[in-house]
Design a protein around this motif. Structure first.
Motif, PDB file in Angstrom:
ATOM      1  N   GLU A 176       0.842  -1.191   0.000  1.00 53.06           N
ATOM      2  CA  GLU A 176       0.000   0.000   0.000  1.00 53.06           C
ATOM      3  C   GLU A 176       0.880   1.245   0.000  1.00 53.06           C
ATOM      4  O   GLU A 176       1.997   1.223   0.523  1.00 53.06           O
ATOM      5  N   ASP A 177       0.369   2.326  -0.582  1.00 52.45           N
ATOM      6  CA  ASP A 177       1.082   3.592  -0.492  1.00 52.45           C
ATOM      7  C   ASP A 177       1.068   4.094   0.947  1.00 52.45           C
ATOM      8  O   ASP A 177       0.063   3.972   1.657  1.00 52.45           O
ATOM      9  N   ARG A 178       2.184   4.673   1.367  1.00 51.04           N
ATOM     10  CA  ARG A 178       2.300   5.213   2.723  1.00 51.04           C
ATOM     11  C   ARG A 178       1.880   6.681   2.739  1.00 51.04           C
ATOM     12  O   ARG A 178       2.158   7.418   1.787  1.00 51.04           O
ATOM     13  N   PRO A 179       1.235   7.132   3.822  1.00 52.40           N
ATOM     14  CA  PRO A 179       0.926   8.565   3.919  1.00 52.40           C
ATOM     15  C   PRO A 179       2.213   9.358   4.093  1.00 52.40           C
ATOM     16  O   PRO A 179       3.219   8.824   4.582  1.00 52.40           O
ATOM     17  N   PRO A 180       2.234  10.641   3.704  1.00 47.26           N
ATOM     18  CA  PRO A 180       3.464  11.442   3.821  1.00 47.26           C
ATOM     19  C   PRO A 180       3.883  11.585   5.270  1.00 47.26           C
ATOM     20  O   PRO A 180       3.059  11.804   6.161  1.00 47.26           O
ATOM     21  N   ALA A 181       5.185  11.461   5.523  1.00 42.14           N
ATOM     22  CA  ALA A 181       5.700  11.579   6.886  1.00 42.14           C
ATOM     23  C   ALA A 181       5.709  13.024   7.355  1.00 42.14           C
ATOM     24  O   ALA A 181       5.601  13.299   8.553  1.00 42.14           O
ATOM     25  N   LEU A 252       6.605   2.178  -6.561  1.00 36.55           N
ATOM     26  CA  LEU A 252       6.648   3.286  -5.618  1.00 36.55           C
ATOM     27  C   LEU A 252       5.547   3.138  -4.569  1.00 36.55           C
ATOM     28  O   LEU A 252       4.420   2.752  -4.887  1.00 36.55           O
ATOM     29  N   GLU A 253       5.875   3.476  -3.334  1.00 35.34           N
ATOM     30  CA  GLU A 253       4.901   3.389  -2.237  1.00 35.34           C
ATOM     31  C   GLU A 253       4.531   4.776  -1.718  1.00 35.34           C
ATOM     32  O   GLU A 253       4.133   4.929  -0.571  1.00 35.34           O
ATOM     33  N   ASP A 254       4.663   5.773  -2.559  1.00 34.87           N
ATOM     34  CA  ASP A 254       4.380   7.159  -2.220  1.00 34.87           C
ATOM     35  C   ASP A 254       3.615   7.767  -3.388  1.00 34.87           C
ATOM     36  O   ASP A 254       4.156   7.907  -4.488  1.00 34.87           O
ATOM     37  N   THR A 255       2.350   8.122  -3.166  1.00 32.66           N
ATOM     38  CA  THR A 255       1.520   8.656  -4.243  1.00 32.66           C
ATOM     39  C   THR A 255       2.117   9.931  -4.825  1.00 32.66           C
ATOM     40  O   THR A 255       2.158  10.105  -6.048  1.00 32.66           O
ATOM     41  N   ALA A 256       2.599  10.831  -3.966  1.00 30.37           N
ATOM     42  CA  ALA A 256       3.167  12.085  -4.448  1.00 30.37           C
ATOM     43  C   ALA A 256       4.404  11.841  -5.305  1.00 30.37           C
ATOM     44  O   ALA A 256       4.589  12.476  -6.342  1.00 30.37           O
ATOM     45  N   ALA A 257       5.257  10.900  -4.883  1.00 32.91           N
ATOM     46  CA  ALA A 257       6.452  10.587  -5.666  1.00 32.91           C
ATOM     47  C   ALA A 257       6.064  10.020  -7.023  1.00 32.91           C
ATOM     48  O   ALA A 257       6.697  10.327  -8.043  1.00 32.91           O
ATOM     49  N   ARG A 258       5.028   9.196  -7.065  1.00 30.63           N
ATOM     50  CA  ARG A 258       4.582   8.628  -8.343  1.00 30.63           C
ATOM     51  C   ARG A 258       4.060   9.747  -9.256  1.00 30.63           C
ATOM     52  O   ARG A 258       4.363   9.781 -10.454  1.00 30.63           O
ATOM     53  N   LEU A 259       3.266  10.645  -8.715  1.00 27.49           N
ATOM     54  CA  LEU A 259       2.725  11.747  -9.511  1.00 27.49           C
ATOM     55  C   LEU A 259       3.826  12.688  -9.986  1.00 27.49           C
ATOM     56  O   LEU A 259       3.777  13.199 -11.106  1.00 27.49           O
ATOM     57  N   ARG A 260       4.841  12.930  -9.141  1.00 31.72           N
ATOM     58  CA  ARG A 260       5.950  13.782  -9.566  1.00 31.72           C
ATOM     59  C   ARG A 260       6.692  13.152 -10.738  1.00 31.72           C
ATOM     60  O   ARG A 260       7.085  13.840 -11.691  1.00 31.72           O
ATOM     61  N   ARG A 261       6.907  11.846 -10.668  1.00 34.10           N
ATOM     62  CA  ARG A 261       7.611  11.168 -11.760  1.00 34.10           C
ATOM     63  C   ARG A 261       6.778  11.224 -13.034  1.00 34.10           C
ATOM     64  O   ARG A 261       7.313  11.438 -14.126  1.00 34.10           O
ATOM     65  N   GLU A 262       5.482  11.049 -12.905  1.00 35.79           N
ATOM     66  CA  GLU A 262       4.603  11.135 -14.073  1.00 35.79           C
ATOM     67  C   GLU A 262       4.568  12.563 -14.621  1.00 35.79           C
ATOM     68  O   GLU A 262       4.535  12.763 -15.841  1.00 35.79           O
TER      69      GLU A 262
END
Length: 290
Positions: A176-181, A252-262
């Motif tokens: 699962e994706d992790r929430p931002p720390a 990737l387990e971080d939604t924001a990181a995935r969106l940044r890469r996209e």
């Protein structure tokens, strides 16, 4: 190097994007590839006509739950290595014809209708992170081959291989994706990134249509109310022709990181398309003579 996207026939225009990707980790001992698997998306499955020729359904209307977890919290799952990446909520059509995978499909159809799809490239090894595919429609042919359509469900990580014969079975852990720390910087939270990605997709589709000689028209709502995480998977599924990039996004387990890469991939593609459009305007094709 960015490649010119190809806008696919779909209720939602899907640009085909290619980008470099870091290689995914792999586990050895995976079987060879013995199925055809055209990539699909919402409303787009290239073997749908063949698979839909019969009215046969997937079997039980209420699938049994996943196999129970073992003492170490892992679940055993049959795996199907394929030269494609399955994302949650995406659909793919498959042609199952090799004997061991026909055996697997008989078991899957008699139990909970689910199996794991893992990406395997030309090297023969399979990635550690994959996605559960649930059979939503199938047709069994006279010679015991299958056409089927599966839909992506839960992601998983392979912890260990349980057996390799007659087909690959592994103990897996759900992913699962992790929430931002920490609190994201302004404009870098998942919701803002999803809005940026959607806007870039619209621009890519608009310019690609223009380059392909298609009439310019307003691009509709690409997001359709999706939350950032499922939207990031939807976008990753549109990056056809770049399975290693898709695999990197899936892992990737971080939604924001995935969106940044996209977002980065879409920006690079948009820059390429803009340059190509400028060249086309500066050097228009002359009408053929004779």
């Amino acid at each position: 190097m960015a490649l010119l996207p190809q806008i696919l026939h779909s209720p939602l225009p899907h640009p085909r994007l290619a980008a470099a990707a870091s290689p995914s980790r792999a586990f050895p001992g995976a079987p060879g590839l013995h199925a055809s698997g055209p990539r699909g998306g919402r409303g787009r499955v290239r073997l749908a006509a063949a698979a839909g020729a019969s009215g046969s359904g997937p079997g039980p209307s209420s699938p049994e739950p996943y196999p129970p977890e073992s003492d170490d919290g892992l679940v055993e799952l049959p795996l199907f290595p394929l030269p494609l990446v399955l994302f949650p909520d995406a659909t793919h059509a498959l042609h199952i014809f090799e004997f061991r995978y026909r055996i697997m499909m008989h078991t899957v159809l008699q139990t909970d209708l689910r199996f794991g799809v893992v990406f395997a490239g030309s090297g023969g090894s399979a990635a550690e992170v994959g996605c559960v595919g649930e059979v939503v429609k199938h047709e069994r042919l006279a010679d015991d081959r299958f056409f089927l359509i599966c839909k992506g469900q839960q992601r998983f990580r392979v912890a260990r291989v349980v057996r390799t014969k007659p087909y690959l079975v592994a103990a897996v852990q759900w992913l699962e994706d992790r929430p931002p720390a920490e609190t994201p910087a302004p404009g870098e939270d998942a919701e803002a990134l999803a809005a940026d990605v959607e806007a870039l997709m619209r621009d890519v589709i608009r310019i690609a249509n223009r380059l392909n000689g298609k009439p310019e028209k307003e691009v509709g709502d690409l997001r359709r109310g999706l939350f950032p995480t499922p939207f990031s998977f939807y976008v990753g599924n549109t990056f056809e022709g770049a399975p290693r990039e898709q695999q990197a996004l899936l892992e990737l387990e971080d939604t924001a990181a995935r969106l940044r890469r996209e977002r980065d991939t879409l920006r690079n593609t948009l820059n390429y398309l803009t340059a190509a459009s400028a060249v086309k305007d500066a050097f228009p094709s002359s009408p053929s003579s004779g």
